[in-house]
Enzyme design. Sequence first.
Site, PDB file in Angstrom:
ATOM      1  N   SER A 102       0.825  -1.197   0.000  1.00  0.00           N
ATOM      2  CA  SER A 102       0.000   0.000   0.000  1.00  0.00           C
ATOM      3  C   SER A 102       0.864   1.255   0.000  1.00  0.00           C
ATOM      4  O   SER A 102       1.652   1.472  -0.910  1.00  0.00           O
ATOM      5  CB  SER A 102      -0.970  -0.053   1.180  1.00  0.00           C
ATOM      6  OG  SER A 102      -2.066   0.794   0.972  1.00  0.00           O
ATOM      7  N   ASP A 104      -9.006  -5.286  -5.781  1.00  0.00           N
ATOM      8  CA  ASP A 104      -8.656  -4.262  -4.793  1.00  0.00           C
ATOM      9  C   ASP A 104      -9.451  -3.000  -5.110  1.00  0.00           C
ATOM     10  O   ASP A 104      -9.189  -2.319  -6.113  1.00  0.00           O
ATOM     11  CB  ASP A 104      -7.151  -3.981  -4.864  1.00  0.00           C
ATOM     12  CG  ASP A 104      -6.652  -3.130  -3.709  1.00  0.00           C
ATOM     13  OD1 ASP A 104      -7.471  -2.430  -3.087  1.00  0.00           O
ATOM     14  OD2 ASP A 104      -5.431  -3.153  -3.449  1.00  0.00           O
ATOM     15  N   HIS A 118      -7.420  -5.851  -1.042  1.00  0.00           N
ATOM     16  CA  HIS A 118      -6.178  -5.202  -0.596  1.00  0.00           C
ATOM     17  C   HIS A 118      -5.488  -6.094   0.443  1.00  0.00           C
ATOM     18  O   HIS A 118      -5.545  -5.841   1.646  1.00  0.00           O
ATOM     19  CB  HIS A 118      -6.538  -3.836  -0.009  1.00  0.00           C
ATOM     20  CG  HIS A 118      -5.407  -2.860   0.060  1.00  0.00           C
ATOM     21  ND1 HIS A 118      -4.639  -2.523  -1.019  1.00  0.00           N
ATOM     22  CD2 HIS A 118      -4.916  -2.138   1.106  1.00  0.00           C
ATOM     23  CE1 HIS A 118      -3.737  -1.621  -0.668  1.00  0.00           C
ATOM     24  NE2 HIS A 118      -3.878  -1.387   0.628  1.00  0.00           N
TER      25      HIS A 118
END
Length: 669
Positions: free
Chosen positions: A206, A312, A343
Amino acid sequence: MPKRMRRTRGARLPYGTLVVAATAALLATLVTPADARPGPAPRESRPVHSYADAVRESVWVDTGLDGDADGRTDRVAVDIVRPREPAAAGRKVPVIMDASPYYACCGRGNEGQTKTYDAEGDPVRFPLFYDNFFVPRGYAFVAVDLAGTSRSDGCDDVGGRSDVQSAKAVVDWLNGRARGYTSRTGETAARATTWSTGNVGMIGKSWDGTIANGVAATGVEGLKTIVPIGAISSWYDYFHSQGAPLYNANPSWLSEYVNSPEAQARCGAVQDRVAAGTPYSGDRTAAWTERDHVRNAGKVKASVFVVHGQQDLNVRAKQFGQWWDALAAHGVERKIWLSQTGHVDPFDYRRADWVRTLHRWFDHYLLGYDNGIDREPVADIERAPDRWTTDRQWPPRATGTTTLRPAPGTAAGPGVLGRAPAAPGSTAAFTDDPGLGELDWAAGIDRATPEKAGFVTRPLSRDLRISGSSKVTVTATPTTVTAHLSAVLVDLGPDTIRDYGAPGEGITTLTDRTCWGASTPGDSACFKETEARTADVGHTVLSRGWADLGTWADPGKERPLTPGKAYTMTLDLAATDHVVPAGHRLALIVGGTDKDLLDPPSTTPTLTLDLARTWAKVPLVGGAEAFGRATSGPYPAVTPPPAAVPSLSGAVPPAGATGPRLPGPGAVR
């Protein structure tokens, strides 16, 4: 298709147990002497160093910036754990680095681990398994607090110059090009060149992976490889899509979310600048350009191992697709894993294979071992929960962009999606309904509903594989001065998928733990196991794209529309790799506001599509010929999917029934 890859798992241990070694199965692969194995064996690093006796220290590296305007350049905190034995013998080690804003505020990994320190302020726990596994194998692990976060000076600027420089300065310091100190305010120098080879690999999920992308895009010397997991390549495309706002479409709140309490008190001016430079309107500004790493892909010297969940809905799949394509255009060496999850870190959906692959990747690019990983298939793709295939090249060499065209149907219901253009004057209309979204549209595809225009193929006689990024060009006439558009590709047919819309985004966390490296009382190498969380669905959205029709003439600026005037624009859809099975249908749906994914416009327009001037360009393996074969011949029977694996936490409606679960504040984690 390539042969299915078998998934292995580590040994299960009771909750909380600390162990020194990894599982016996993994150690058998990694520790057995080469001369005891049948045939030649590639070189690999082995756990010969003591993790318990490793050097644990903190250094503050000067970034050369004064983000908080206090009259002194900012220093970022760098926590280091490295094997003691190589330095004592005069040998140097490479570095694995994870630069993050989350080490104090929010934690890392599926269990939300933060860094911990002893009474003297020396690091005790490093989140995730990287230190436990790699330090005994002759690597240093470095955890960097971005400016403004945890124990660092400065202010976080959400992907801007300060963020990237926070980590780049550490790469420079590891190579002897920047200044480091033993304390946050003192002047005693700390030097890395006595123990660091200067070879650095950055990794992170991320925001952390986004920093890796940004540092690689500077072309910094010494950065040999990056492993961005669910990472952003352009911050504009995290908050907007071709002018249309997504989620809370201004990044300034993220700065407040991750800044340390003392930084929050001093960084208001930085947050104001970020907010002013990144307007909700979606206009492209210099601040967005600064946060666009794709434009600098030509500077990347490191190899890149991309990992992303195709479902995601936080860091959406467009992020990896545009980054991958830009790297390919510049000949950057690269590898990719694409899962069915949202995610999620691969450590939590393919653990044993991930650790083994990452080990070989770092051995090759940081230690220089010729273990063959650079000659293996480039892509691993999850086709069904825990079922993976590989491709020598991605997208496959046989992929060809194929133009598919919508046309009116012959009866009430959806239109037709095929190769033939619609007759001039053919139209389809819909009215924006912000209360409905892509899953509603797909569920109602066979009914004429007012909120979408849908077009479907006949049931396919053969599998049809989509691989890469699609584009949808529409010619639309609005009734109001503002209008947003959504375009989605849908696989219409029953399937069992990872339930990306449920908590866990495709995984269920169990109570048993497996161990991946050495432990100390303050830093365990043991982590909770997971399993696939699945859902039975009747349709699967495989690619999405959104746009503000007001950016039709200039993607960098929104303009008011003239009601009754036709506008033509092209929507960029997210990259995907999906096989639509024989018996299923492929659908293209065009609508307005995609509920929970796209903010609605200020008006409620009706849009009329000119079908003769509307089409989709879709990357099909086998190109137009494959589409022709799949849409001819007898209709096959559709086999229902196997029963889904029940969740250990109780029954949860599948994403197809409830809609995707969307991230809240701080969701970029």
